[in-house]
Design an enzyme around this catalytic site. Structure first.
Site, PDB file in Angstrom:
ATOM      1  N   ASP A  31       0.742  -1.253   0.000  1.00 25.30           N
ATOM      2  CA  ASP A  31       0.000   0.000   0.000  1.00 25.30           C
ATOM      3  C   ASP A  31       0.777   1.313   0.000  1.00 25.30           C
ATOM      4  O   ASP A  31       0.428   2.235  -0.699  1.00 25.30           O
ATOM      5  CB  ASP A  31      -1.016   0.003   1.156  1.00 25.30           C
ATOM      6  CG  ASP A  31      -0.437  -0.491   2.457  1.00 25.30           C
ATOM      7  OD1 ASP A  31       0.652  -0.040   2.828  1.00 25.30           O
ATOM      8  OD2 ASP A  31      -1.096  -1.327   3.114  1.00 25.30           O
ATOM      9  N   GLU A  85       7.967  -7.426  11.083  1.00 27.65           N
ATOM     10  CA  GLU A  85       7.216  -7.143   9.852  1.00 27.65           C
ATOM     11  C   GLU A  85       8.176  -6.706   8.742  1.00 27.65           C
ATOM     12  O   GLU A  85       8.073  -7.141   7.613  1.00 27.65           O
ATOM     13  CB  GLU A  85       6.176  -6.049  10.152  1.00 27.65           C
ATOM     14  CG  GLU A  85       5.202  -5.799   9.011  1.00 27.65           C
ATOM     15  CD  GLU A  85       4.183  -4.716   9.363  1.00 27.65           C
ATOM     16  OE1 GLU A  85       4.281  -4.109  10.451  1.00 27.65           O
ATOM     17  OE2 GLU A  85       3.286  -4.473   8.534  1.00 27.65           O
TER      18      GLU A  85
HETATM   19  C1  9WN Z   1      -3.935  -2.537   5.541  1.00 33.69           C
HETATM   20  C2  9WN Z   1      -1.449  -7.313   7.268  1.00 33.69           C
HETATM   21  C3  9WN Z   1      -1.392  -6.264   6.178  1.00 33.69           C
HETATM   22  C4  9WN Z   1      -0.654  -6.778   4.933  1.00 33.69           C
HETATM   23  C5  9WN Z   1      -0.411  -5.672   3.932  1.00 33.69           C
HETATM   24  C6  9WN Z   1       0.300  -4.515   4.640  1.00 33.69           C
HETATM   25  C7  9WN Z   1      -0.523  -4.043   5.829  1.00 33.69           C
HETATM   26  C8  9WN Z   1      -2.710  -2.997   6.322  1.00 33.69           C
HETATM   27  C9  9WN Z   1      -2.205  -1.814   7.144  1.00 33.69           C
HETATM   28  O1  9WN Z   1      -0.741  -5.119   6.703  1.00 33.69           O
HETATM   29  O2  9WN Z   1      -1.746  -3.475   5.373  1.00 33.69           O
HETATM   30  O3  9WN Z   1      -4.524  -3.606   4.866  1.00 33.69           O
HETATM   31  O4  9WN Z   1      -2.741  -1.589   8.213  1.00 33.69           O
HETATM   32  O5  9WN Z   1      -1.351  -1.074   6.691  1.00 33.69           O
HETATM   33  O6  9WN Z   1       0.562  -3.480   3.739  1.00 33.69           O
HETATM   34  O7  9WN Z   1       0.391  -6.148   2.874  1.00 33.69           O
HETATM   35  O8  9WN Z   1      -1.413  -7.784   4.316  1.00 33.69           O
HETATM   36  O9  9WN Z   1      -0.164  -7.797   7.520  1.00 33.69           O
END
Ligand code: 9WN
Length: 421
Positions: free
Chosen positions: A162, A394
């Protein structure tokens, strides 16, 4: 001394709610789509039955038209924002009983199911799951094909990495709307400097609100505020279609659609090669295709797209180049999610520079697929050294290897198990 594999399993067990594994214990308390698929890949080597349960649990969130959503909000007493109220899926035709988001994520599930089946064959599981995966892939082609090439568009940055700078220009065109009406829970558990800004979040919410007005189903991609041909998503789909064709073969089902889709996707990705940059081009559906300076430029490698000469160039001049994504004296931990030579590189912030274990895992599989076995071993070794030293985080700082974002991150643990295997 507890082994790395045992420590990885402990993380998965700690994050296991019983019905799904949380991506991260505090920052991400619900079920995310590609997180679950990657977790299932890790479970293939230690507890395939638990891996199969993870896939089943994710598919409980699928919509009548086939979409498997990016988040499934299982009933739980936890704090997370923006939560199910933002999406309001209950009001949408075809939404499941469980609240979910209205968008999707890179479709790793077919690959996870193949990995599970190779580790521990279970034909009944395949017969149960293959139709749902096939419906999801069909939905992607029907709903998200903007240009007839076979490549699909994402309609929200949350459908891929994102906060990557490759989305900045497309996002900048979107009115950021009102200040956020909720308190971001991510900021309570992770440093501000490691997360997207509030302005980014306002635009993410503006896109959701626009999609929500249409019950997340636009009559055409032209209507979208954000529509982007993301190479990460498309490379994942390419491999998933090939894996789905393989799974169909295992149960004697027709594999023609999936095989043809994979071949079309590969041909379309091949067209994106940029001879000057030794990488691939992508972009907004309305804009130009460019090499973005982010790791998505390398993702067709995962799908085995480059020929021998291109794969070697991509490795030497991009992936492993000290100025771009590879290890250097100042930043020995690779692969960075943004090229160090890019003006957007930020060593701490989320998808804007740090090293991610899932990215490295995709690239290891790609190097193997393209016949670069020694190079794959090198990247696998460096990745395992990083988790051995800094734990299952992460993401990681490319200079110091320091853990960033959520601790005890499930896919980092799960993919360590696969890399060790
Ligand atoms: C929004 C869960 C997710 C991953 C995504 C990562 C992050 C969420 C956030 O976390 O996204 O969906 O809160 O930023 O970008 O790849 O699946 O780990």
């Amino acid at each position: 001394m507890v082994s790395l594999a045992d420590r990885a399993v402990e993380v998965l067990r700690r994050n296991d709610t019983g019905s799904f594994v949380k991506p991260g214990p505090l920052v991400y308390p619900f079920q995310w789509n590609w997180d679950s698929a990657l977790v299932a890949i890790g479970f293939a080597w230690v507890d395939p039955a638990r891996g199969r349960a993870e896939v089943r649990s994710l598919l409980r969130g699928r919509w009548a038209d086939g979409m498997v959503p990016h988040i499934v909000f299982h009933p739980q007493d936890v704090q997370y924002s923006p939560g199910p109220e933002l999406w309001d899926s209950a009001r949408c035709p075809g939404a499941p009983a469980l609240p979910t988001s209205g968008i999707t994520q890179p479709p790793v599930v077919a690959t996870a199911v193949r990995t599970l089946h190779e580790a521990d064959p279970d034909l009944r599981f395949l017969e149960e799951i293959v139709p749902a995966v096939d419906a999801w892939h069909r939905w992607l082609h029907e709903e998200r094909s903007p240009d007839g090439t076979g490549l699909v568009a994402i309609l929200h940055p949350w459908e891929s990495a994102d906060n990557a700078p490759r989305f900045d220009a497309a996002l900048a065109r979107i009115d950021s709307g009102d200040p956020l009406s909720f308190t971001r829970t991510d900021r309570q558990h992770a440093e501000d400097a490691e997360r997207p800004t509030d302005l980014d979040y306002r635009r993410y919410i503006a896109i959701v609100e626009h999609l929500r007005l249409h019950h997340y189903r636009l009559s055409s991609i032209e209507e979208a505020l954000f529509a982007y041909i993301d190479l990460c998503f498309n490379a994942v789909l390419t491999v998933a279609e090939s894996d789905l064709a393989w799974l169909c073969g295992e149960i004697g089902a027709d594999s023609e659609r999936a095989r043809t889709a994979a071949a079309r996707l590969r041909a379309a990705l091949r067209e994106r090669w940029d001879e000057g940059a030794a990488a691939y081009r992508e972009g907004d559906v309305r804009g130009e295709q460019t090499v973005t300076g982010t790791v998505a430029d390398l993702f067709p490698l995962y799908a085995g797209v480059p020929d021998e000469r291109q794969a070697r160039r991509l490795f030497e001049e991009s992936l492993w180049s000290p100025e771009r994504f590879g290890p250097s004296k100042e930043a020995p931990w690779a692969v960075t999610t943004v090229a160090k030579s890019s003006r957007d590189f930020d060593a701490c912030r989320y998808w804007r520079g740090p090293v991610w274990i899932n990215v490295n895992w995709f690239l290891v599989r790609g190097l193997e697929r393209c016949g670069l076995a020694a190079e794959a071993d090198g990247l696998r070794g460096l990745t395992l050294e990083l988790v051995e030293r800094s734990g299952f985080s992460e993401y990681y700082h490319p200079s110091t290897g320091a853990p960033l974002g959520s601790g005890d991150f499930s896919w980092s643990a799960a993919l360590t198990l696969d890399l060790l295997h």
